[in-house]
Scaffold this active site. Structure first.
Site, short mmCIF file in Angstrom:
data_model
loop_
_atom_site.label_atom_id
_atom_site.label_comp_id
_atom_site.label_asym_id
_atom_site.label_seq_id
_atom_site.Cartn_x
_atom_site.Cartn_y
_atom_site.Cartn_z
N SER A 13 0.83 -1.05 0.09
CA SER A 13 0.02 0.01 -0.13
C SER A 13 0.63 1.17 0.04
O SER A 13 1.71 1.70 -0.94
CB SER A 13 -1.03 -0.05 1.23
OG SER A 13 -1.82 1.07 1.05
N HIS B 74 -2.40 -1.52 -4.19
CA HIS B 74 -4.01 -1.56 -4.25
C HIS B 74 -4.24 -0.03 -4.31
O HIS B 74 -3.59 0.82 -4.03
CB HIS B 74 -4.69 -2.45 -3.09
CG HIS B 74 -4.41 -2.05 -1.68
ND1 HIS B 74 -4.96 -2.57 -0.68
CD2 HIS B 74 -3.96 -0.97 -1.38
CE1 HIS B 74 -4.54 -1.98 0.44
NE2 HIS B 74 -3.82 -1.11 0.24
#
Length: 213
Positions: free
Chosen positions: A108, A133
């Site tokens: 992330s 993501h």
């Protein structure tokens, strides 16, 4: 890290050590030694206090010598977008090249900061895992509040996709597809994708600036 004794680097203002990483004596010894070797360590969730400490360390090392590289080591599951963007902007703001090194996990926001290192100076250890993501966050309140929050989330998502595309060289359409759900990369896959430039197994493969004289 070199065994040569390194001088203690003064820590300005509030305590720059990351919370929860041992007692004061341990923190003083380890983190000041790392700073003396121009190493900044992100080893936790990215949140405001961690971001403030890392930004302060980057600014300190830039003020000390704007010509020598800074090394940001990353083992992080991600965290706050705003805290991560503070680190990102400071990395771009300082005059130094900021080299990045992933170990363990860069997911992330950890992945985002990893790929934002200076071109040609982004490294991964061989068994590190990288995950990309789209940003997420809770939405609540009145209908008007929800609309505003949704607009901001779309802005953040697009902005981060554009930055990842810039740093990796991937088309933004590819980033959009690949970040729609969690996508995991091995170190070699991360190199092929453009998150890192080198997969290294030994410390000597990462150039060191050495301790401050």
């Amino acid at each position: 890290m070199s065994n040569i004794a390194a001088p203690r680097l003064p820590v300005p203002g509030p305590d720059l050590r990351a919370p929860g990483q041992g007692g004061p004596a341990f923190d003083d010894q380890v983190f000041n030694r790392l700073l003396a070797n121009r190493i900044v360590f992100l080893g936790s969730v990215v949140e405001d206090s961690i971001a403030n400490a890392i930004c302060a360390q980057l600014l300190l090392l830039n003020a000390e010598d704007p010509t020598r590289d800074i090394f940001l080591y990353i083992n992080s599951p991600g965290g706050s977008v705003s805290a991560g963007m503070a680190i990102y902007d400071t990395m771009q703001f300082v005059e130094n090249d900021v080299a990045t090194v992933s170990l363990g996990l860069a997911a992330s926001m950890g992945q985002f900061l990893l790929c934002a290192g200076a071109s040609g100076k982004r490294y991964s250890l061989p068994h590190a895992r990288i995950m990309m993501h789209q940003p997420s966050g809770g939405i609540g309140g009145t209908a008007s509040d929800i609309a505003i929050q949704a607009e901001q989330m779309l802005y953040t998502k697009r902005m981060m996709q554009e930055r990842i595309a810039f740093h990796t060289g991937q088309p933004i359409e590819q980033i959009e597809r690949d970040s729609d759900r969690d996508r995991w990369f091995t170190a070699e896959e991360a190199k092929d994708y453009g998150f890192v430039d080198h997969v290294v197994q030994q410390a000597r493969q990462v150039p060191s600036e050495g301790p401050v004289s």
